[in-house]
Scaffold this active site. Sequence first.
Site, PDB file in Angstrom:
ATOM      1  N   MET A 163       4.708 -91.600  18.133  1.00  8.73           N
ATOM      2  CA  MET A 163       3.305 -91.909  17.839  1.00  8.73           C
ATOM      3  C   MET A 163       2.444 -91.511  19.030  1.00  8.73           C
ATOM      4  SD  MET A 163       1.758 -95.388  16.215  1.00  8.73           S
ATOM      5  CE  MET A 163       2.368 -96.495  17.469  1.00  8.73           C
ATOM      6  N   CYS A 164       2.559 -92.171  20.150  1.00  5.08           N
ATOM      7  CA  CYS A 164       1.885 -91.847  21.412  1.00  5.08           C
ATOM      8  C   CYS A 164       0.381 -92.132  21.372  1.00  5.08           C
ATOM      9  CB  CYS A 164       2.102 -90.404  21.835  1.00  5.08           C
ATOM     10  SG  CYS A 164       3.839 -89.966  22.081  1.00  5.08           S
ATOM     11  N   GLY A 165      -0.168 -92.433  22.533  1.00  4.46           N
ATOM     12  CA  GLY A 165      -1.598 -92.634  22.678  1.00  4.46           C
ATOM     13  C   GLY A 165      -2.125 -91.775  23.808  1.00  4.46           C
ATOM     14  N   ARG A 183       0.748 -97.846  21.159  1.00  2.00           N
ATOM     15  CA  ARG A 183       1.041 -96.556  20.536  1.00  2.00           C
ATOM     16  C   ARG A 183       2.238 -95.863  21.190  1.00  2.00           C
ATOM     17  NH1 ARG A 183      -2.212 -94.623  16.814  1.00  2.00           N
ATOM     18  NH2 ARG A 183      -1.279 -92.569  17.117  1.00  2.00           N
TER      19      ARG A 183
END
Length: 302
Positions: free
Chosen positions: A1-3, A32
């Site tokens: 996902m990552c932010g 995230r």
Amino acid sequence: MCGIVGLFLKDKSLEPELGRLLSDMLITMTDRGPDSAGIAIYGAEAPGFAKITVQSPDPARDFPGLDGRLAAATGVTVELAVKDTHAVLTVPEASLEAVRAALATVAPTVRVMGAGASVEIFKEVGLPRQVVERFGIAAMAGSHGIGHTRMATESAVTTLGAHPFSTGPDQCLVHNGSLSNHNNLRRELKRGGVTFETENDSEVAAAYLTAAMRGGKDLGKALEGALADLDGFFTFVVGTRSGFGVLRDPIACKPAVMAETDRYVAFGSEYRALVNLPGIEEARIWEPEPATVYFWDHAKAA
């Protein structure tokens, strides 16, 4: 996902606040991607000098006397500023590559996170709050910066696998998504002399942009080329010595929101990353369009 987050300051009076603002934005994105985090800060330059940010798995072993060992190996003065597991080496600009090459012999377990006239990159395994506190990011000043909190999908949870990735002077990239043709691109770039530290697809994207810029393109043109040459789903936020760019894939698979005022341009994976920025209630807020390059540059504005 990552932010991912980014902040490009137009108003110089905000520069002392860059680290604090960017830290708050990144911490807000923690859920995230909680396995690792990193931030790149583009700070003040010292004419005639460059910086190399390095990381060590054993700072107590590697950092004491590192400046002296490098000076002896290269014949130039090296200044050393230790920040937890990282250190910033300040060297004469003309000797940057010589000092970087000497690191492989003088301190073979030390890894280069980034180098250039203004950029400093700090990244480690752990939550964003832990990472920004370890390196004192909130106290750092600068003109622009980018950050990333990671949920590992393409490679192991390691410091080297964390973002940002830097593959050229004062250039770095953070990425949310996945590239489908990164192995082919990696082989092609290797044939051109590029070396890689990880198996992460995001490092390939960073190297692609570096190669394009070394070929004479500015960041905006390099990002345009990525639309034709990179397959997959992605959102990139990229920093250069004076520039800041954003690009989403043609179907805009990953979430993104931007805000602009006469004082700054900001990017966040979600709007909540932007809510504490000064004057956000007056900002123009929009979702960046798919397959569209957004590019700001201090040099062009000057």
